[in-house]
Design an enzyme around this catalytic site. Structure first.
Site, PDB file in Angstrom:
ATOM      1  N   TYR A  89      22.514 -65.181   6.355  1.00  0.00           N
ATOM      2  CA  TYR A  89      23.916 -64.894   5.438  1.00  0.00           C
ATOM      3  C   TYR A  89      24.783 -63.841   6.151  1.00  0.00           C
ATOM      4  CZ  TYR A  89      25.554 -63.090   1.114  1.00  0.00           C
ATOM      5  OH  TYR A  89      26.561 -62.842   0.123  1.00  0.00           O
ATOM      6  N   SER A 113      31.517 -60.079   2.557  1.00  0.00           N
ATOM      7  CA  SER A 113      30.423 -59.340   2.220  1.00  0.00           C
ATOM      8  C   SER A 113      30.309 -57.915   2.887  1.00  0.00           C
ATOM      9  CB  SER A 113      28.767 -59.881   2.186  1.00  0.00           C
ATOM     10  OG  SER A 113      27.857 -59.055   1.715  1.00  0.00           O
TER      11      SER A 113
END
Length: 252
Positions: free
Chosen positions: A152, A139
């Protein structure tokens, strides 16, 4: 025999769209997902593909070693080999660090990072036989952050490092790359009880040099590119698919 791809987190969002696009391009796909509701809905949606042996569905928690081993064995029984693994499964628990419990931290790391490790470990022997490839989903949040996203971000930073390390270990038989999506709108590509299409504003699109917010097809096309055996000179790389957003300088 059509090449067989495993996609984790394949019943919703990027994983679901990628599964559909792969089947269109003559791949067989095993969908790994923990959400039984999403799996049932997708299985019904792709009933024709299931009947024609292009797709199989497996309920699996990718952070659970026994479940991963079982699901990989089941998928190999169906399709005979593995050509590609897409480690896409991910969850988030975004909240202030002082409110984030150890259990929540471990759940995020377990699904997003340990899951990629386990699936790669047990798929690797099959991938070596087919000279296949692994695609990990990182990401842009591995490289830039908003507040309250420590778990995350850490998991996706780990995916980035795991990718280039595994690429060295799996060489020369298996290619390993990762994709770092930016803003990809999948608000409407979820199970029925959760799907709620976000209304994108012009200002949302204008944040991107490409002129629009991304969609799941953008990532699916990148997966198809990396799976293509003609691109066998590409390994240990990270592909940022964000419409140029992370390169845009912003002055307040």
């Amino acid at each position: 025999m059509k090449p067989h791809i495993i996609i984790t987190g394949g019943a919703q969002g990027i994983g679901k769209i990628s599964t559909i696009e792969l089947i269109k391009q003559n791949y067989c796909v095993s969908v790994f997902d923990q959400d039984i509701e999403a799996l049932k809905e997708m299985k019904e949606e792709l009933k024709w593909e299931v009947e024609n042996e292009s797709c199989s569905f497996h309920q699996v928690d990718v952070s659970n070693e026994n479940e991963v081993v079982g699901a990989i064995n089941e998928s190999v029984k169906v399709f005979g080999s593995i050509y590609g693994l897409v480690n896409n499964a991910a969850i988030s628990k975004n909240k202030p660090l002082l409110e984030l419990s150890l259990t929540e931290w471990q759940e995020v790391i377990g699904t997003n990072l340990t899951g990629a490790f386990l699936c790669s470990k047990y798929a690797l022997p099959y991938l070596k036989k087919t000279k296949g490839c692994i695609i990990n989903m990182a990401s842009t949040r591995a490289f830039q952050s908003e507040p309250d996203t420590e778990a995350y971000a850490a998991s996706k930073g780990g995916i980035f490092a795991f990718t280039h390390a595994l690429a060295m270990s799996a060489a020369p038989h298996v290619r390993v790359n990762c994709i770092s999506p930016g803003w990809i709108d999948v608000s409407g590509v979820k199970k029925a009880s959760m799907a709620q299409q976000y209304h994108l504003k012009q200002s949302d699109h204008e944040q991107h040099p490409a002129g629009r917010v991304g969609n799941a097809q953008d990532i699916a096309r990148t997966i198809l590119f990396l799976l293509d055996e003609r691109n066998d000179f590409i390994t240990a790389q990270n592909f940022v698919i964000d419409g140029g957003m992370t390169r845009k300088m912003i002055y307040s």
